[in-house]
Motif scaffolding. Sequence first.
Motif, PDB file in Angstrom:
ATOM      1  N   UNK A 200       0.867  -1.175   0.000  1.00  0.00           N
ATOM      2  CA  UNK A 200       0.000   0.000   0.000  1.00  0.00           C
ATOM      3  C   UNK A 200       0.906   1.228   0.000  1.00  0.00           C
ATOM      4  N   UNK A 201       0.843   1.987  -1.085  1.00  0.00           N
ATOM      5  CA  UNK A 201       1.732   3.149  -1.251  1.00  0.00           C
ATOM      6  C   UNK A 201       3.191   2.757  -1.072  1.00  0.00           C
ATOM      7  N   UNK A 202       3.541   1.581  -1.536  1.00  0.00           N
ATOM      8  CA  UNK A 202       4.928   1.128  -1.473  1.00  0.00           C
ATOM      9  C   UNK A 202       5.313   0.403  -0.206  1.00  0.00           C
ATOM     10  N   UNK A 203       4.482   0.428   0.834  1.00  0.00           N
ATOM     11  CA  UNK A 203       4.773  -0.237   2.099  1.00  0.00           C
ATOM     12  C   UNK A 203       4.180  -1.642   2.108  1.00  0.00           C
ATOM     13  N   UNK A 204       4.929  -2.591   2.646  1.00  0.00           N
ATOM     14  CA  UNK A 204       4.446  -3.969   2.734  1.00  0.00           C
ATOM     15  C   UNK A 204       3.377  -4.058   3.818  1.00  0.00           C
ATOM     16  N   UNK A 205       2.201  -4.574   3.476  1.00  0.00           N
ATOM     17  CA  UNK A 205       1.119  -4.726   4.443  1.00  0.00           C
ATOM     18  C   UNK A 205       0.807  -6.194   4.743  1.00  0.00           C
ATOM     19  N   UNK A 206       1.228  -7.104   3.865  1.00  0.00           N
ATOM     20  CA  UNK A 206       1.086  -8.523   4.178  1.00  0.00           C
ATOM     21  C   UNK A 206       2.021  -9.337   3.289  1.00  0.00           C
ATOM     22  N   UNK A 207       2.302 -10.560   3.760  1.00  0.00           N
ATOM     23  CA  UNK A 207       3.047 -11.563   3.005  1.00  0.00           C
ATOM     24  C   UNK A 207       2.327 -12.895   3.144  1.00  0.00           C
ATOM     25  N   UNK A 208       2.311 -13.666   2.069  1.00  0.00           N
ATOM     26  CA  UNK A 208       1.750 -15.010   2.128  1.00  0.00           C
ATOM     27  C   UNK A 208       2.588 -15.936   1.249  1.00  0.00           C
ATOM     28  N   UNK A 209       2.931 -17.085   1.770  1.00  0.00           N
ATOM     29  CA  UNK A 209       3.744 -18.030   1.026  1.00  0.00           C
ATOM     30  C   UNK A 209       2.907 -19.228   0.605  1.00  0.00           C
ATOM     31  N   UNK A 210       3.091 -19.638  -0.638  1.00  0.00           N
ATOM     32  CA  UNK A 210       2.419 -20.808  -1.201  1.00  0.00           C
ATOM     33  C   UNK A 210       3.464 -21.660  -1.900  1.00  0.00           C
ATOM     34  N   UNK A 211       3.231 -22.979  -1.909  1.00  0.00           N
ATOM     35  CA  UNK A 211       4.192 -23.860  -2.567  1.00  0.00           C
ATOM     36  C   UNK A 211       4.281 -23.545  -4.053  1.00  0.00           C
ATOM     37  N   UNK A 212       3.127 -23.392  -4.695  1.00  0.00           N
ATOM     38  CA  UNK A 212       3.081 -23.009  -6.097  1.00  0.00           C
ATOM     39  C   UNK A 212       1.951 -22.005  -6.279  1.00  0.00           C
ATOM     40  N   UNK A 213       2.253 -20.889  -6.911  1.00  0.00           N
ATOM     41  CA  UNK A 213       1.261 -19.842  -7.095  1.00  0.00           C
ATOM     42  C   UNK A 213       1.389 -19.317  -8.513  1.00  0.00           C
ATOM     43  N   UNK A 214       0.245 -19.215  -9.216  1.00  0.00           N
ATOM     44  CA  UNK A 214       0.267 -18.799 -10.617  1.00  0.00           C
ATOM     45  C   UNK A 214      -0.133 -17.355 -10.803  1.00  0.00           C
ATOM     46  N   UNK A 215      -0.657 -17.065 -11.983  1.00  0.00           N
ATOM     47  CA  UNK A 215      -0.918 -15.698 -12.400  1.00  0.00           C
ATOM     48  C   UNK A 215      -1.983 -15.007 -11.546  1.00  0.00           C
ATOM     49  N   UNK A 216      -1.896 -13.683 -11.502  1.00  0.00           N
ATOM     50  CA  UNK A 216      -2.819 -12.856 -10.730  1.00  0.00           C
ATOM     51  C   UNK A 216      -3.644 -11.978 -11.669  1.00  0.00           C
TER      52      UNK A 216
END
Length: 299
Positions: A200-216
């Motif tokens: 948000x405005x360049x600041x990290x607001x969350x992280x989530x890790x997945x084994x395999x993650x595709x297109x958004x």
Amino acid sequence: MRPYAAANLLFAGSVLYAKSPHTLRAIDPYDGRVIWTFAPRGTRGETMYSAPSVKDGRLFIGDRCGYLHALDARTGRRLWSLLTSRAKNNAVNGPPLVRQRQVVVATNAGRVLALDARTGEIVWTQRIAGPSIHEIGVVPGALLVACGSAIYWLHPDTGAILKRRTFRRRYLMDCVCRGHRAMVRLVPRTPGRSELLGLRDGRVVFRRREELLGHLRWLPDGTVAEARFDGPGRARSRDGEPDPPHPVPGRRVDRAAGSRGRTPLRADIRGRSLGLTVAAAREREAALVAALLIDAPIR
């Protein structure tokens, strides 16, 4: 009209634009008639990866020889072409962004250019850390440009760098934005989990890790569509948490035991089959590829 990066189809102004690796065709969607074609480097080889963008009767598309082309969207007549760089790897593979009276494009040469959409005259240029094949986002007061290792917030009128975030030891694979928010998909340079990063405005607001993650892809309802190993799903934009995957009726991917360390994959798309055979060690990755190709859940 803004396309998806690497999209081969675009519907704009009652015309369907369909692209192969070397030719762009304008098609009447009602009878399938080809209205015009454009093949800037001939009809052999893979010379055009860029998706087209259309606005105010003009169509813009790049090619792998470093040129950005402006065409009359109705007739296909070339209005102008500009060589964006003389660098060895100067391909224009990302989709142009048409904004007000300008067209903005990022290139494999690590250069971002804004041009007068009518004349092709360069308004400003900016250097970034590496090649960019991603869509250029529009956020409040800035253009969001992504390359393989960083995101840049550029001033829309001058190209000046307002902000930059670098991702060390990771590759940036996808970047989508809406309003003040952006979501980034990262993969490690060494084996490990994919990471979904919320900004948000360049600041990290969350992280989530997945084994395999595709297109958004950002959806109109405010959620973000994502391709996961267990099928297509959605993530909440406020915290990145996933919703359950959404199976697609009539589509499936089955895995069967193979021989000699190889595993065949068979995808059924309403009666039509797609067969893949891959090394067993890469079974999960290939299953994800099949899911991305047909939007199917993995079994």
